[in-house]
Design an enzyme around this catalytic site. Structure first.
Site, PDB file in Angstrom:
ATOM      1  CB  SER A 279      37.612  44.693  47.371  1.00  0.00           C
ATOM      2  OG  SER A 279      37.941  45.998  46.921  1.00  0.00           O
ATOM      3  CE  LYS A 285      36.881  41.967  43.509  1.00  0.00           C
ATOM      4  NZ  LYS A 285      37.091  41.187  42.311  1.00  0.00           N
ATOM      5  CD  GLU A 292      43.276  35.691  43.953  1.00  0.00           C
ATOM      6  OE1 GLU A 292      43.684  36.514  43.126  1.00  0.00           O
ATOM      7  OE2 GLU A 292      42.547  35.994  44.906  1.00  0.00           O
TER       8      GLU A 292
END
Ligand code: ARG
Length: 481
Positions: A279, A285, A292
């Site tokens: 991130s 993260k 995804e």
């Protein structure tokens, strides 16, 4: 006003720049250039063989087209946006190179049968590549499945804990989905491998063409049957785009599953760093972006299918320019699907499953409730009654914070006279798994059979596919002789 047009007799002036740029398909169909030249070469050979074009001119055409193919492969060809599509470009380039003879290549041919031929050849190659990639993903899944035949995890329905299954069994479910996808592509292949050339604009031609020869030269099974149908339908492209969409829907489930499994709530698997991203703001993260995106890109494939169905709906016979909008969807679906298949094989190969965590998850959700009911059935109780008894047992466990397998002999007796300590062995997760030996079940022996069956089908798909790839290679060699 555009300068270089192949035909202008009917017009006092050329199309406006605006019309040319509005109608141009070059930005998209330039991708078909190789097929367009190969198709033209086969057509020219047929024109020579039938004597439709005089020998000398035909030879010039054939030589010119062979050179064009070489130059195209060497990246030496530039297409011009002054001409509206790939077909006019290739004809123009050819005429530039071979002079007068070039003006004969479009004898007994229309761009309508030409574009249908080019696109069929593109889809044909795409199908063979996609099946090869599907097999790669299936093989990785099968390898991983074989390692995990005894790994117990919760099986879900409604996203709620249902019954224990093995991770191997779960992975094999994806293999069989992909199996049917491969079959769908192969099935579409059978119908699409027919040659449109010779259909002309819509009504066939009065020239003495040899359509069987053209078809053979391009590796098609045979010529199409009805010229009007040939130039006016794109169901072959739609079948391809549907097969892509259906496969992407399957892949999207796999992507979603990986997103869930690698989340802190599940922790069933750890995404390898190579397939995760960070991130820009949150230092801790590690995001499963690849998974995804596989999930997200299914939307593109579905959109393409809807676009193409809508484009074709209600079109009168025969060719309509609307159909030029068939190519973006075909190319986009092809790219979307192949990009996902490429990334999924190595991702599954390096995914780290957390067996302990999966086993731990089996402690919750009364995965063995069905087996306890089945146990009562074996002891003579009707199933519906057994269902009630176990339902009450689950309620009792929920109230007291217990698991079915940790109930005491006394508690069991209290639930039903038919239950005792021996019942507990019957509802261990291992016992639940191992007993599901029915064909297609989750017991290791049953999953081993599934693995063998999947391998056999994959082998047959691989040999069909490789046979076809090899056959087309010799077709091209022959065509270019
Ligand atoms: N660019 C056209 C297409 O993709 C080629 C066929 C054009 N035919 C015609 N009669 N305008 O459909």
């Amino acid at each position: 006003m555009a300068e270089r047009q192949l035909w202008s007799g009917r017009f006092a002036e050329g199309p406006s720049e605006m019309t040319l740029s509005f109608t141009s398909s070059l930005a998209v169909d330039a991708r078909l250039a190789w097929y367009d030249v190969a198709g033209s070469l086969a057509h020219a050979r047929m024109l020579a063989a039938t004597g439709i074009v005089p020998k000398e001119a035909a030879e010039a055409l054939i030589d010119g087209l062979k050179q064009l193919l070489d130059d195209l492969e060497a990246g030496k060809i530039e297409l011009s946006d002054e001409l509206e599509d790939v077909h006019t470009n290739i004809e123009h380039l050819l005429t530039e190179r071979v002079g007068e003879a070039g003006k004969r290549v479009h004898t007994a041919r229309s761009r309508n049968d030409q574009v249908a031929t080019d696109l069929r050849m593109f889809v044909r190659d795409a199908v063979l590549e996609i099946i090869t990639l599907l097999i790669d993903v299936q093989e990785v899944l099968i390898e991983r499945a074989e390692e995990e035949l005894g790994t117990i995890m919760p099986g879900f329905t409604h996203m709620q804990h249902a019954q224990p299954v093995s991770l191997g069994f779960h992975l094999m479910a994806h293999v069989f989905r992909l199996q049917r996808d491969a079959e769908r592509f192969l099935d579409a292949y059978k119908r699409l491998n027919q040659c449109p050339l010779g259909a002309g604009a819509l009504a066939g031609t009065g020239h003495p063409v040899d359509r069987a020869l053209t078809a053979a030269l391009l590796g098609f099974d045979r010529p199409t049957d009805n010229a009007m149908d040939t130039v006016s339908d794109r169901d072959f492209a739609l079948e391809f785009v549907y097969a892509c969409a259906q496969t992407m829907v399957h892949l999207s489930s796999m992507g979603e599953e990986l997103v869930l499994w690698t989340s802190p709530e599940f922790r069933f698997a750890e995404m390898p760093d190579a397939f995760a991203t960070g991130s820009s703001i949150m230092p801790q993260k590690k995001n499963p972006d690849v998974a995804e995106l596989v999930r997200g890109r299914s939307s593109i494939a579905i959109g393409n299918l809807v676009q193409m169905l809508t484009m074709m709906k209600g079109l009168p016979l025969s060719y309509n320019r609307d159909m030029q909008e068939d190519k973006p969807g075909v190319f986009s679906s092809y790219e979307t699907l192949t990009s996902c298949l490429y990334v999924l094989a190595p991702m599954y190969r390096s995914l780290a499953f957390d067996r302990e965590r999966m086993e731990e998850a089996c402690a919750e959700g009364f995965l063995n409730a069905t087996d306890l009911a089945d146990h009562l059935v074996q002891k003579g109780m009707p199933f519906r009654q057994a269902h009630e008894v176990v339902g009450a047992a689950v309620q009792y466990c929920l109230r007291t914070g217990k698991r079915l397998e940790s109930l005491s002999a006394e508690e069991l007796k209290g639930l039903s006279d038919l239950l005792d300590e021996d019942s507990l062995a019957h509802i261990s997760m291992e016992a639940c798994l191992n007993r599901r030996t029915s064909k297609g079940g989750t017991a290791p022996s049953a999953v081993r059979e599934q693995v063998a069956c999947a391998r056999a089908i994959i082998d047959s798909h691989r040999s069909v596919c490789q046979g076809e790839i090899g056959r087309l290679e010799s077709v091209w060699k022959e065509l270019r002789k």
